[in-house]
Design a protein around this motif. Structure first.
Motif, PDB file in Angstrom:
ATOM      1  N   LYS A   2      63.742  87.596  22.113  1.00  0.00           N
ATOM      2  CA  LYS A   2      65.096  87.249  22.524  1.00  0.00           C
ATOM      3  C   LYS A   2      66.105  87.530  21.419  1.00  0.00           C
ATOM      4  O   LYS A   2      65.798  87.430  20.226  1.00  0.00           O
ATOM      5  CB  LYS A   2      65.163  85.784  22.955  1.00  0.00           C
ATOM      6  N   LYS A   3      67.344  87.836  21.852  1.00  0.00           N
ATOM      7  CA  LYS A   3      68.386  88.250  20.915  1.00  0.00           C
ATOM      8  C   LYS A   3      69.413  87.149  20.694  1.00  0.00           C
ATOM      9  O   LYS A   3      69.863  86.504  21.640  1.00  0.00           O
ATOM     10  CB  LYS A   3      69.084  89.497  21.447  1.00  0.00           C
ATOM     11  N   VAL A   4      69.779  86.970  19.423  1.00  0.00           N
ATOM     12  CA  VAL A   4      70.798  85.986  19.049  1.00  0.00           C
ATOM     13  C   VAL A   4      71.899  86.706  18.270  1.00  0.00           C
ATOM     14  O   VAL A   4      71.624  87.424  17.306  1.00  0.00           O
ATOM     15  CB  VAL A   4      70.224  84.853  18.186  1.00  0.00           C
ATOM     16  N   LEU A   5      73.128  86.505  18.699  1.00  0.00           N
ATOM     17  CA  LEU A   5      74.288  87.053  18.010  1.00  0.00           C
ATOM     18  C   LEU A   5      74.956  85.926  17.239  1.00  0.00           C
ATOM     19  O   LEU A   5      75.315  84.895  17.810  1.00  0.00           O
ATOM     20  CB  LEU A   5      75.271  87.662  19.013  1.00  0.00           C
ATOM     21  N   ARG A  21      65.319  84.071  12.163  1.00  0.00           N
ATOM     22  CA  ARG A  21      64.394  85.171  11.865  1.00  0.00           C
ATOM     23  C   ARG A  21      62.991  84.623  11.602  1.00  0.00           C
ATOM     24  O   ARG A  21      61.993  85.240  11.989  1.00  0.00           O
ATOM     25  CB  ARG A  21      64.893  85.967  10.649  1.00  0.00           C
ATOM     26  N   LYS A  22      62.919  83.454  10.946  1.00  0.00           N
ATOM     27  CA  LYS A  22      61.607  82.849  10.696  1.00  0.00           C
ATOM     28  C   LYS A  22      60.914  82.486  12.002  1.00  0.00           C
ATOM     29  O   LYS A  22      59.677  82.431  12.058  1.00  0.00           O
ATOM     30  CB  LYS A  22      61.765  81.602   9.829  1.00  0.00           C
ATOM     31  N   LEU A  23      61.711  82.255  13.044  1.00  0.00           N
ATOM     32  CA  LEU A  23      61.166  81.934  14.364  1.00  0.00           C
ATOM     33  C   LEU A  23      60.997  83.185  15.226  1.00  0.00           C
ATOM     34  O   LEU A  23      60.760  83.104  16.427  1.00  0.00           O
ATOM     35  CB  LEU A  23      62.084  80.929  15.066  1.00  0.00           C
ATOM     36  N   ASN A  24      61.172  84.345  14.586  1.00  0.00           N
ATOM     37  CA  ASN A  24      60.914  85.656  15.219  1.00  0.00           C
ATOM     38  C   ASN A  24      61.924  86.048  16.287  1.00  0.00           C
ATOM     39  O   ASN A  24      61.591  86.728  17.258  1.00  0.00           O
ATOM     40  CB  ASN A  24      59.495  85.699  15.800  1.00  0.00           C
ATOM     41  N   TYR A  25      63.186  85.648  16.115  1.00  0.00           N
ATOM     42  CA  TYR A  25      64.248  86.110  17.013  1.00  0.00           C
ATOM     43  C   TYR A  25      64.855  87.395  16.472  1.00  0.00           C
ATOM     44  O   TYR A  25      64.851  87.650  15.255  1.00  0.00           O
ATOM     45  CB  TYR A  25      65.335  85.033  17.151  1.00  0.00           C
ATOM     46  N   ASP A 321      64.684  77.435  19.838  1.00  0.00           N
ATOM     47  CA  ASP A 321      63.244  77.669  19.966  1.00  0.00           C
ATOM     48  C   ASP A 321      62.610  76.666  20.926  1.00  0.00           C
ATOM     49  O   ASP A 321      61.730  77.019  21.726  1.00  0.00           O
ATOM     50  CB  ASP A 321      62.595  77.572  18.586  1.00  0.00           C
ATOM     51  N   GLN A 322      63.063  75.417  20.874  1.00  0.00           N
ATOM     52  CA  GLN A 322      62.557  74.405  21.804  1.00  0.00           C
ATOM     53  C   GLN A 322      62.864  74.777  23.248  1.00  0.00           C
ATOM     54  O   GLN A 322      62.008  74.672  24.129  1.00  0.00           O
ATOM     55  CB  GLN A 322      63.189  73.042  21.474  1.00  0.00           C
ATOM     56  N   ARG A 323      64.085  75.223  23.480  1.00  0.00           N
ATOM     57  CA  ARG A 323      64.476  75.611  24.846  1.00  0.00           C
ATOM     58  C   ARG A 323      63.611  76.744  25.362  1.00  0.00           C
ATOM     59  O   ARG A 323      63.170  76.738  26.527  1.00  0.00           O
ATOM     60  CB  ARG A 323      65.951  76.027  24.871  1.00  0.00           C
ATOM     61  N   ASP A 324      63.363  77.716  24.512  1.00  0.00           N
ATOM     62  CA  ASP A 324      62.607  78.890  24.956  1.00  0.00           C
ATOM     63  C   ASP A 324      61.122  78.614  25.134  1.00  0.00           C
ATOM     64  O   ASP A 324      60.422  79.389  25.786  1.00  0.00           O
ATOM     65  CB  ASP A 324      62.794  80.039  23.957  1.00  0.00           C
ATOM     66  N   ASN A 325      60.648  77.508  24.561  1.00  0.00           N
ATOM     67  CA  ASN A 325      59.229  77.180  24.677  1.00  0.00           C
ATOM     68  C   ASN A 325      58.990  75.935  25.525  1.00  0.00           C
ATOM     69  O   ASN A 325      57.919  75.323  25.465  1.00  0.00           O
ATOM     70  CB  ASN A 325      58.620  76.987  23.288  1.00  0.00           C
ATOM     71  N   GLY A 326      60.026  75.571  26.309  1.00  0.00           N
ATOM     72  CA  GLY A 326      59.872  74.469  27.252  1.00  0.00           C
ATOM     73  C   GLY A 326      59.863  73.097  26.619  1.00  0.00           C
ATOM     74  O   GLY A 326      59.458  72.118  27.264  1.00  0.00           O
TER      75      GLY A 326
END
Length: 393
Positions: A2-5, A21-25, A321-326
């Motif tokens: 996923k992309k973050v601006l 970036r540490k969370l791989n976005y 990250d919490q949102r994207d992993n439920g």
């Protein structure tokens, strides 16, 4: 991926980029300058104790260290409805899953503000302050006035600490040159008790320091306008000044005020405790606002500081990250609200702390100055990943 601006290359924006970036976005950082500026240590540029380049960290170095995409450009428009950001030279960006706004604040503009310089303004002003002070030192005498103002629409947008620090450092510089007695130093502010948000003990200690160093005070009168050689107050009284350093209160960024984002009366972006901008129905949007651009809610003494911006940034990365992993283990900034600073005096410092339970100022003669110097080295190298981050910092 996923992309973050991220919009903004200050404390909030840079830390958000590092943690995401540490969370791989896939992170893109937009900044209107190509360096990260360490404002807390810029107080030594005017007194020649630090060079401008030592207060800057090249964003390209940070890009190489952390692997985000860097765009140097100005943001001209943000549309929540269209999910887009327009840049001055790079066109419209709309290919992102999340938007993190960390553009900082604008400054309130008092009449004649062009007759002042600010240590919290554009970074280049620190060099102009240095040159103005050098000219007065060469002259051998003068009246130097430093102060800060408030925003009646948002009490959290005041930044007075660097003004105190710079004046104390100038005092010590002049003393070291043996010409302090030839200069009249005055600290001014429109409020009756500037620095009150630090707590009653700190307020008393500041008064003691002013008396000890022979610094005059001019408090409790609203500023009408600034002139080239004077500050004029609401009762038309004048404070003569050969050089005026003034830190205006923060104000909502023009791009934010002209957007469709929800804002408070001062023009700062409204968010929930988790730094997320809510939709009209109360649901979470894909937009977060952190640092000085955000409306800081909480105690009357709350203040926008770099460490709060960093907490917001780290929490925002975690919450996305919490949102994207439920998950639902969101983290807010409110529980971290405090005032925390090492107020440098040039020959020492004072540790200032306040939260909802306590407030104190602890003098740190000599060692405090070098601790703040060490923090500057830590700030640079920890952000570049050359040394580990200290937990909680």
């Amino acid at each position: 991926m996923k992309k973050v601006l991220i919009l903004g290359g200050g404390f909030a924006g840079v830390d958000a980029a590092i943690h995401l970036r540490k969370l791989n976005y896939d992170v893109t950082l937009v900044s209107n300058r190509d360096y990260f500026y360490i404002y807390p240590t810029s107080i030594w540029i005017p007194t020649h104790e630090s060079e401008f380049q030592n207060v800057c960290v090249d964003l390209r170095e940070l890009q190489n260290a952390h692997g985000f995409t860097l765009v140097i450009d100005d943001v001209t428009q943000i549309s929540k409805k269209e999910n887009s950001v327009t840049l001055k030279n790079s066109g419209t960006l709309d290919d992102y899953d999340y938007l993190v706004i960390a553009m900082g604040a604008a400054k309130m503009k008092a009449p004649g503000i062009e007759n002042t310089l600010s240590i919290c303004g554009a970074p280049e002003q620190s060099l102009q302050i240095r040159d103005a002070l050098d000219a007065l030192v060469k002259k051998g005498s003068g009246k130097i006035c430093m102060g800060f103002g408030g925003n009646p629409k948002d009490s959290s947008a005041v930044r007075g600490g660097p003004g105190f620090e710079l004046l104390f450092n100038v005092h010590n510089m002049l003393k070291a040159k043996g010409i302090r007695d030839n200069f009249e130093l005055t600290f001014f502010a429109p409020m009756a008790e500037p620095g009150k948000r630090m707590g009653p003990q700190a307020l008393k200690m500041m008064d003691v320091m002013f008396k000890k160093l022979g610094i005059q005070k001019h408090f409790g009168k609203k500023i009408k306008q600034f002139e080239k050689e004077a500050i004029v107050f609401e009762d038309d009284s004048r404070l003569v000044s050969d050089f005026t350093m003034f830190i205006p209160a923060g104000d909502g960024h023009a791009v934010i005020k002209n957007s469709d984002l929800p804002t408070n009366e001062a023009g700062f972006v409204k968010t929930d405790d988790y730094s997320c901008v809510l939709n009209e129905d109360g649901s979470l949007s894909n937009i977060y606002a952190i640092g000085d651009v955000a409306a800081l809610e909480g105690y009357d003494w709350r203040a926008k500081q770099g460490h709060i911006a960093e907490v917001m940034a780290k929490n925002t990365a975690h919450n996305i990250d919490q949102r994207d992993n439920g998950g639902s283990d969101f983290k807010g900034y409110h529980e971290h609200l405090n005032i925390l600073c090492v107020m440098d005096t040039g020959d020492g410092a004072a540790f200032v702390y306040r939260d909802e339970k306590r407030a104190f100022m602890l003098p740190m003669p000599v060692i405090g100055h070098w601790l703040k110097k060490a923090w500057g080295v830590y700030c640079r190298n920890s952000k570049l990943g050359k040394i580990p981050r200290i937990p909680g910092m």
